[in-house]
Design a protein around this motif. Structure first.
Motif, short mmCIF file in Angstrom:
data_model
loop_
_atom_site.label_atom_id
_atom_site.label_comp_id
_atom_site.label_asym_id
_atom_site.label_seq_id
_atom_site.Cartn_x
_atom_site.Cartn_y
_atom_site.Cartn_z
N LYS A 13 -4.56 -7.31 -7.02
CA LYS A 13 -3.53 -8.08 -6.31
C LYS A 13 -3.22 -7.49 -4.94
CE LYS A 13 -2.30 -10.75 -9.97
NZ LYS A 13 -2.31 -12.18 -10.09
N ASP A 14 -3.55 -6.23 -4.73
CA ASP A 14 -3.34 -5.62 -3.42
C ASP A 14 -4.04 -6.40 -2.31
OD1 ASP A 14 -2.24 -3.64 -5.00
OD2 ASP A 14 -3.07 -2.01 -3.83
N ARG A 15 -5.17 -6.98 -2.63
CA ARG A 15 -5.92 -7.70 -1.60
C ARG A 15 -5.11 -8.87 -1.05
NH1 ARG A 15 -11.16 -6.17 -1.52
NH2 ARG A 15 -11.97 -5.08 -3.34
N GLY A 16 -4.55 -9.65 -1.96
CA GLY A 16 -3.74 -10.79 -1.53
C GLY A 16 -2.42 -10.34 -0.93
N ALA A 17 -1.83 -9.33 -1.54
CA ALA A 17 -0.51 -8.87 -1.07
C ALA A 17 -0.59 -8.33 0.35
CB ALA A 17 0.03 -7.80 -2.03
N ALA A 18 -1.61 -7.54 0.64
CA ALA A 18 -1.73 -6.94 1.97
C ALA A 18 -1.78 -8.03 3.04
CB ALA A 18 -2.98 -6.06 2.04
N VAL A 19 -2.58 -9.06 2.80
CA VAL A 19 -2.74 -10.11 3.80
C VAL A 19 -1.51 -11.00 3.87
CG1 VAL A 19 -4.15 -12.10 4.45
CG2 VAL A 19 -5.26 -10.00 3.68
N LEU A 20 -0.95 -11.35 2.71
CA LEU A 20 0.22 -12.23 2.71
C LEU A 20 1.44 -11.55 3.34
CD1 LEU A 20 1.62 -14.86 1.98
CD2 LEU A 20 1.97 -13.97 -0.35
N VAL A 21 1.66 -10.29 3.04
CA VAL A 21 2.81 -9.58 3.61
C VAL A 21 2.66 -9.46 5.13
CG1 VAL A 21 4.01 -7.35 3.71
CG2 VAL A 21 3.43 -8.36 1.49
N GLU A 29 -6.61 -15.90 0.73
CA GLU A 29 -7.42 -15.40 1.84
C GLU A 29 -7.65 -13.90 1.71
OE1 GLU A 29 -9.09 -17.06 4.37
OE2 GLU A 29 -8.57 -18.65 2.96
N GLY A 30 -6.64 -13.19 1.22
CA GLY A 30 -6.81 -11.76 0.99
C GLY A 30 -7.69 -11.49 -0.22
N THR A 31 -7.47 -12.26 -1.27
CA THR A 31 -8.20 -12.02 -2.52
C THR A 31 -9.70 -12.19 -2.36
OG1 THR A 31 -6.26 -12.78 -3.71
CG2 THR A 31 -8.29 -12.68 -4.94
N LYS A 32 -10.10 -13.09 -1.45
CA LYS A 32 -11.53 -13.37 -1.34
C LYS A 32 -12.34 -12.16 -0.86
CE LYS A 32 -11.84 -15.26 3.37
NZ LYS A 32 -11.84 -16.51 4.15
N THR A 33 -11.66 -11.15 -0.33
CA THR A 33 -12.41 -10.01 0.20
C THR A 33 -13.21 -9.27 -0.87
OG1 THR A 33 -10.44 -8.61 0.00
CG2 THR A 33 -10.83 -9.65 2.14
N TRP A 34 -12.85 -9.44 -2.13
CA TRP A 34 -13.61 -8.68 -3.16
C TRP A 34 -15.08 -9.10 -3.15
CZ3 TRP A 34 -16.54 -10.20 -7.25
CH2 TRP A 34 -16.36 -11.50 -7.74
N LEU A 35 -15.31 -10.41 -3.01
CA LEU A 35 -16.71 -10.86 -3.07
C LEU A 35 -17.41 -10.66 -1.71
CD1 LEU A 35 -19.02 -11.97 -4.72
CD2 LEU A 35 -18.12 -14.27 -4.39
N LEU A 36 -16.63 -10.70 -0.63
CA LEU A 36 -17.21 -10.36 0.68
C LEU A 36 -17.71 -8.91 0.67
CD1 LEU A 36 -14.61 -12.00 3.15
CD2 LEU A 36 -16.75 -12.98 2.27
N GLU A 37 -16.93 -8.04 0.04
CA GLU A 37 -17.36 -6.64 -0.07
C GLU A 37 -18.63 -6.49 -0.90
OE1 GLU A 37 -12.90 -4.58 0.17
OE2 GLU A 37 -14.21 -4.13 -1.51
N VAL A 38 -18.68 -7.21 -2.02
CA VAL A 38 -19.88 -7.15 -2.87
C VAL A 38 -21.11 -7.59 -2.08
CG1 VAL A 38 -21.02 -8.16 -4.89
CG2 VAL A 38 -18.63 -7.39 -5.05
N TRP A 39 -20.95 -8.66 -1.33
CA TRP A 39 -22.04 -9.17 -0.47
C TRP A 39 -22.55 -8.05 0.45
CZ3 TRP A 39 -23.09 -10.19 4.73
CH2 TRP A 39 -24.06 -11.17 5.01
N GLU A 40 -21.61 -7.36 1.06
CA GLU A 40 -21.96 -6.26 1.97
C GLU A 40 -22.61 -5.10 1.19
OE1 GLU A 40 -18.61 -5.36 4.47
OE2 GLU A 40 -19.48 -3.47 5.14
N GLN A 41 -22.04 -4.80 0.02
CA GLN A 41 -22.54 -3.66 -0.76
C GLN A 41 -23.93 -3.91 -1.34
OE1 GLN A 41 -18.84 -3.57 -3.06
NE2 GLN A 41 -18.47 -1.47 -2.40
N LEU A 42 -24.30 -5.19 -1.49
CA LEU A 42 -25.65 -5.51 -1.97
C LEU A 42 -26.61 -5.69 -0.80
CD1 LEU A 42 -24.89 -7.95 -4.95
CD2 LEU A 42 -25.57 -5.55 -5.07
#
Lengths: 300, 300
Positions: free
Chosen positions: B28-36, B130-143
């Motif tokens: 939830k930090d992903r969404g919270a950081a961007v929303l706040v 918008e914040g939450t989506k970063t998890w899969l963007l990171e996976v894309w980068e990590q692969l």
């Protein structure tokens, strides 16, 4: 690599090194990861550990990841919640009556009696410290290839402090001043430092919220004193009210740490309050353990 | 960026995305950081939140870091331990009797009555996703700049799933199949998917260890169904025994997560056990919350 983030204490800018975000929730992961890898390479199939808290969790986790068995010996008075994490990783846990020293001796005997087992003590194994030193190597890298001017850190057994000193020896100076914080309730290092003694004498510890630093007779006392003195650092003893107040200040910045982890920040605040001149440049405060482990206890 | 590490489930190699290592212990930090950040830029001084768990902690933490006030409305039945973290960050917590929907309505009314306050709902605010989506963007980068073949993830309110679908739309395909896991005790999405319905109907939830996924009437049901279908994914409902067994398997690999976080891994194991052909390439399992939050409850 754990984040190094800017923050504020007593109106001064500081940097926080977030070692409570390591996988098991404390800086002990650094030592555990390296020690477990090393002992696996030596052919051991089982590690024997004595700890009542974060070290047990860290060693159990890295044993699980490495497919080694882990046997934790803990003082009988340890709260079950603190051992739940080590048990979850699959560690066998044995509670031992008697002193902390007796628990360690029992673990050592168990390891000696079993040729497939190694005694993996975070308190004295040199390879554990080799892992621990990475916290300051990371800070060096995160500051663009140099050390901060001072580091404020909690000291119990001292692996964080001695690791810091090893990191200094591995890279070009100038080195940071190392400032060691202990709870007033159990401050053998502070006592020895202020008396100008070459080694640490055991104390009779009182109770403190900073459980992780409640080590009455740290085995590496002489090394710790030398590291502080040679870094031109100093020591601070923190009373319980200051500790709780500092904990609140950290939490209210979004840094949810356990009480022991607030010692370094409390030492910084105390030094400022005493009017101690701060070295120019970055002050780094190491935050060693997650508030999810014991946080809610602190302010009850 | 959270680690993406190799592991194993039911004899198959998988990748684990360790979102339980985010600062407050959940994705939830992903969404919270961007929303706040977004709401602070809009000039709000106070955020009003309704949550009983990880979202409250995450929003309270990022409010603390951003020097905004945070007011959490939580169901009266919420255990005090779950709210201790949000309180530590300085959030005001108000317990509300009645249904989960009534709690949300109360929070909305409070936000509407105060011009300095915004209702910061993780369940419907688009900026949270918008914040939450970063998890899969990171996976894309990590692969190395591509998507895995499949992602297995827990679904309650659905921000992790909808975030994943947004990430797919932001980058070139081929996209991963999105596999949504819900506890059998509360599986409105699974029910709607299997019946071929265009939207999700509320269910009467039973008790489950996977508390974070116990959402009887998810507000984004239609979007979730579309994301799963368009990704060529599927759904799995997980019974409590499978959940506990999977939790153990994760813990014994050194991955200490809370029960809700084990749903994705349980879905992978269930799909393998059913003989479902797995897509070639990497399977990524998202681990969403720390075992330090509720871990010790699970195996009692």
């Amino acid at each position: 690599m754990t984040p190094l983030v800017p923050g504020e204490l007593s109106g001064h800018p500081v940097w926080f090194k977030l070692d409570f975000l390591l996988p098991t929730g404390s800086f002990k992961d650094r030592g555990a990861a390296v020690l477990v890898s090393y002992l696996r390479c030596q052919g051991y199939r089982r590690l024997v550990v004595d700890s009542s808290g974060n070290a047990a969790a860290a060693l159990a986790a890295y044993c699980a990841a490495a497919r080694l068995e882990c046997h934790v010996f803990a003082p009988a008075a340890t709260s079950p919640a603190k051992l739940a994490q080590a048990r979850a990783y699959g560690a066998e846990v044995t509670l031992v009556e008697g002193s902390r020293e007796h628990v360690a001796a029992t673990a050592q005997r168990a390891a000696t009696a079993d040729p497939a087992a190694a005694y993996a003590s975070h308190n004295w194994h040199p390879v554990f410290v080799e892992g621990t030193k990475t916290w300051l190597l990371e800070v060096w890298e995160q500051l663009g290839g140099r050390f901060p001017s001072a580091c404020f850190l909690p000291v119990g057994g001292g692996s964080l402090l001695i690791g810091a000193w090893r990191a200094c020896q591995a890279l070009p100076g100038p080195y940071p001043k190392l400032v060691a914080a202990q709870p007033l309730a159990c401050a053998p290092l502070v006592q020895a430092f202020e008396r100008g003694e070459p080694d640490v004498s055991p104390v009779a510890p009182a109770t403190t919220l900073a459980e992780g630093a409640r080590i009455a007779a740290p085995p590496r006392g002489r090394q710790m004193l030398a590291a502080i003195r040679r870094s031109d650092g100093w020591v601070e003893a923190i009373d319980e009210d200051s500790l709780v107040d500092t904990l609140r200040q950290l939490w209210r910045q979004g840094l949810y740490v356990e009480p022991t982890a607030a010692l370094g920040a409390a030492a910084f605040r105390q030094a400022v309050a005493r009017g101690r001149p701060m070295p120019a440049g970055e002050a780094v405060i190491v935050l060693t353990g997650s508030g999810l482990k014991t946080g809610s206890l602190a302010l009850e």
